[in-house]
Design a protein around this motif. Structure first.
Motif, short mmCIF file in Angstrom:
data_model
loop_
_atom_site.label_atom_id
_atom_site.label_comp_id
_atom_site.label_asym_id
_atom_site.label_seq_id
_atom_site.Cartn_x
_atom_site.Cartn_y
_atom_site.Cartn_z
N PRO A 15 50.59 4.91 -21.97
CA PRO A 15 51.47 6.07 -21.91
C PRO A 15 52.56 5.96 -20.84
N VAL A 16 52.80 4.76 -20.31
CA VAL A 16 53.72 4.58 -19.18
C VAL A 16 54.89 3.68 -19.59
N VAL A 17 56.11 4.13 -19.26
CA VAL A 17 57.31 3.30 -19.45
C VAL A 17 57.47 2.46 -18.18
N LYS A 18 57.57 1.16 -18.34
CA LYS A 18 57.76 0.23 -17.22
C LYS A 18 59.23 -0.14 -17.15
N LEU A 19 59.77 -0.14 -15.94
CA LEU A 19 61.18 -0.45 -15.75
C LEU A 19 61.32 -1.59 -14.77
N TRP A 20 62.07 -2.62 -15.18
CA TRP A 20 62.37 -3.77 -14.33
C TRP A 20 63.87 -3.93 -14.23
N ARG A 21 64.32 -4.49 -13.14
CA ARG A 21 65.73 -4.86 -12.96
C ARG A 21 65.92 -6.24 -13.56
N ARG A 22 66.98 -6.41 -14.32
CA ARG A 22 67.26 -7.71 -14.96
C ARG A 22 67.87 -8.66 -13.94
N ASP A 23 67.39 -9.91 -13.94
CA ASP A 23 67.97 -10.96 -13.11
C ASP A 23 69.34 -11.33 -13.65
N PRO A 24 70.21 -11.90 -12.81
CA PRO A 24 71.53 -12.34 -13.29
C PRO A 24 71.43 -13.32 -14.47
N GLY A 25 70.37 -14.11 -14.53
CA GLY A 25 70.19 -15.05 -15.62
C GLY A 25 69.65 -14.42 -16.89
N GLY A 26 69.32 -13.12 -16.85
CA GLY A 26 68.86 -12.42 -18.05
C GLY A 26 67.36 -12.20 -18.11
N GLY A 27 66.59 -12.83 -17.22
CA GLY A 27 65.14 -12.66 -17.26
C GLY A 27 64.67 -11.56 -16.33
N VAL A 28 63.37 -11.37 -16.30
CA VAL A 28 62.76 -10.41 -15.38
C VAL A 28 61.59 -11.09 -14.69
N SER A 29 61.22 -10.58 -13.52
CA SER A 29 60.06 -11.10 -12.82
C SER A 29 59.31 -9.94 -12.19
N LYS A 30 58.05 -10.15 -11.86
CA LYS A 30 57.21 -9.08 -11.33
C LYS A 30 57.79 -8.46 -10.06
N ASP A 31 58.47 -9.25 -9.25
CA ASP A 31 59.01 -8.70 -8.01
C ASP A 31 60.26 -7.85 -8.24
N LYS A 32 60.76 -7.79 -9.47
CA LYS A 32 61.93 -6.99 -9.78
C LYS A 32 61.56 -5.63 -10.37
N ARG A 33 60.25 -5.30 -10.43
CA ARG A 33 59.85 -4.02 -11.00
C ARG A 33 60.40 -2.89 -10.13
N VAL A 34 60.98 -1.89 -10.78
CA VAL A 34 61.59 -0.77 -10.07
C VAL A 34 60.62 0.40 -10.01
N ILE A 35 60.12 0.84 -11.17
CA ILE A 35 59.30 2.04 -11.19
C ILE A 35 58.55 2.14 -12.51
N ASP A 36 57.46 2.88 -12.49
CA ASP A 36 56.75 3.29 -13.70
C ASP A 36 57.16 4.72 -13.98
N LEU A 84 66.39 7.38 -9.99
CA LEU A 84 65.16 6.59 -9.86
C LEU A 84 64.55 6.74 -8.48
N LEU A 85 65.38 6.79 -7.45
CA LEU A 85 64.86 7.00 -6.11
C LEU A 85 64.19 8.36 -6.01
N ASP A 86 64.78 9.37 -6.65
CA ASP A 86 64.20 10.71 -6.66
C ASP A 86 62.85 10.70 -7.38
N LEU A 87 62.79 10.03 -8.53
CA LEU A 87 61.53 9.94 -9.27
C LEU A 87 60.46 9.20 -8.48
N ALA A 88 60.84 8.12 -7.80
CA ALA A 88 59.88 7.34 -7.05
C ALA A 88 59.27 8.18 -5.93
#
Length: 79
Positions: free
Chosen positions: A10-31, A70-74
């Protein structure tokens, strides 16, 4: 911010995209928490400043993806 979103349960996961187009665990922004059942669909709307999710609880949620929001939600626990 260019974001990648997807759902897990039931959770939407949000990650920041890397400049190369991929994502990594350390780029997670918020649930983003708000659905009471599994999420069946989640998409971002052009130009990527909102995400929309539909859940098996019969609800559709619109999530603003601006950095300020997003900062407000976090700080409050998203939802």
């Amino acid at each position: 911010m260019e974001a990648v979103v997807w759902a897990r349960g039931p959770v939407v996961k949000l990650w920041r995209r890397d400049p190369g187009g991929g994502v990594s665990k350390d780029k997670r922004v918020i649930d983003l928490i708000g659905h009471r059942a599994l999420i069946s669909h989640v998409v971002t709307a052009p130009p990527g400043n909102i995400a929309v999710s539909a859940g098996e609880d019969g609800t559709v949620r619109v999530w603003p993806l601006s950095a300020d929001r997003l900062l407000d939600l976090a700080g409050k626990g998203a939802g």
